[in-house]
Design an enzyme around this catalytic site. Structure first.
Site, PDB file in Angstrom:
ATOM      1  N   ARG A 225       0.848  -1.188   0.000  1.00 51.05           N
ATOM      2  CA  ARG A 225       0.000   0.000   0.000  1.00 51.05           C
ATOM      3  C   ARG A 225       0.886   1.240   0.000  1.00 51.05           C
ATOM      4  NH1 ARG A 225      -3.049  -3.460  -0.878  1.00 51.05           N
ATOM      5  NH2 ARG A 225      -5.034  -3.988   0.108  1.00 51.05           N
ATOM      6  N   HIS A 273       1.712  -0.244 -10.500  1.00 48.14           N
ATOM      7  CA  HIS A 273       0.737  -1.091  -9.799  1.00 48.14           C
ATOM      8  C   HIS A 273       0.474  -2.385 -10.579  1.00 48.14           C
ATOM      9  CE1 HIS A 273      -2.632  -0.803  -6.608  1.00 48.14           C
ATOM     10  NE2 HIS A 273      -2.339  -2.074  -6.834  1.00 48.14           N
TER      11      HIS A 273
END
Length: 310
Positions: A225, A273
């Site tokens: 994260r 990502h």
């Protein structure tokens, strides 16, 4: 009885998931109406992405569960209108992808591959890299993904430690937990892999203080994260040489803005990502498996603890 299953996610996801979900429903022998526009009071299950326009669940009075397509559910856990069970995605394809991505970057750092791959001079500089058992790696976060990554790295021979909020026991892994355990885990982190959830307790867990507790010249890999890292502190640690390099796949704001310092920093690798993408076929099978469990009176898999946030 025909089940009504609402797909509550962005339209582009529907185009990817419709066929795999229908195939999984057929394989499970479920008679169901599946769609994006169903009367709320008649919906039995909600297949959900946290970035969906649906944020108020109060009118879904018949629904038995919300089944998230994402592993991360921090955007919905504290939704006060959600009164029914919430499950998160644990997908074998996602797990395999994460293991492969992390392993690749751990080996890259372990073997110092950038020295040769990025070499622009003509110097011949033989060197002998350490063996895996001579390299200390710590995985921060020992959930499904962290456990799989830690075990895979241990299988390769790395000296692997792990840290989690609560105590864990894993064969071949030195497990630490809690505040005092964090210090030991950081001291072990020649290569640190961040796979913690996004909670109030993990926000900025990588900060000036914790970075100073890692071995000088350590490496950081973050596919977890973006909120785990104090960006200003990491940039300072990179400039000072406390941290040798960081590979970052997740960020506080995505896409990462073009003017962000990470893009141009010589000691930062930015990836968009991509560490672990959910595979629609296996994800659909897992979602429908949970619906079958709900219809046969079994407990749902991968239930989210709302208090912990994961």
């Amino acid at each position: 009885m025909t089940l009504n299953i609402l797909f509550a996610a962005r339209p582009e996801r529907w185009s990817c998931y419709e066929a795999p979900l229908r195939k999984a429903l057929e394989s499970a022998g479920l008679d169901a109406t599946l769609g994006m526009d169903l009367p709320p009071a008649e919906v039995d299950y909600i297949i959900y992405a946290p970035d969906s326009p649906l944020q108020d669940f109060s009118s879904y009075t018949r629904a038995k569960a919300v089944l998230s397509l994402w592993a991360g559910v921090e955007k919905i856990t504290h939704n006060e209108t959600l009164k029914i069970p919430l499950t998160r995605m644990v997908d074998p394809g996602l797990t395999t992808g994460m293991v492969e991505w992390v392993t690749g970057h751990v080996l890259r750092y372990h073997l110092d591959l950038d020295t040769d791959i990025l070499r622009s001079d003509s110097r011949w500089e033989p060197r002998t890299p350490p063996l895996a058992h001579e390299r200390n790696v710590t995985v921060f976060g020992l959930g499904a993904l962290g456990t799989a990554v830690a075990q895979s790295l241990a299988t390769l021979g790395f000296n692997v430690a792990g840290w989690s909020r609560s105590p864990k026991t894993l064969s071949g892994i030195t497990c630490h937990s809690g505040h005092e355990g964090l210090k030991s885990a950081l001291a072990h982190s020649e290569i640190g892999v961040l796979l913690l959830p996004d909670t109030s307790e993990t926000a900025n867990i990588v900060n000036a203080t914790t970075l100073s507790l890692m071995p000088k010249g350590a490496y950081i890999i973050n596919p977890g994260r973006g909120t785990l890292i104090d960006d200003t502190a990491l940039l300072a640690a990179l400039d000072e040489g406390q941290i040798a390099h960081a590979t970052l796949d997740v960020f506080r704001r995505e896409p990462l803005p073009s003017g962000h310092p990470y893009w141009a920093h010589p000691k930062v690798t930015v990836t968009p990502h991509i560490a672990a993408a959910t595979r629609t076929s296996t994800a659909a099978e897992n979602i429908i498996q949970n619906i079958v469990r709900g219809e046969t009176g079994k407990s749902f898999l991968h239930l989210v603890n709302r208090d912990l946030g994961y």
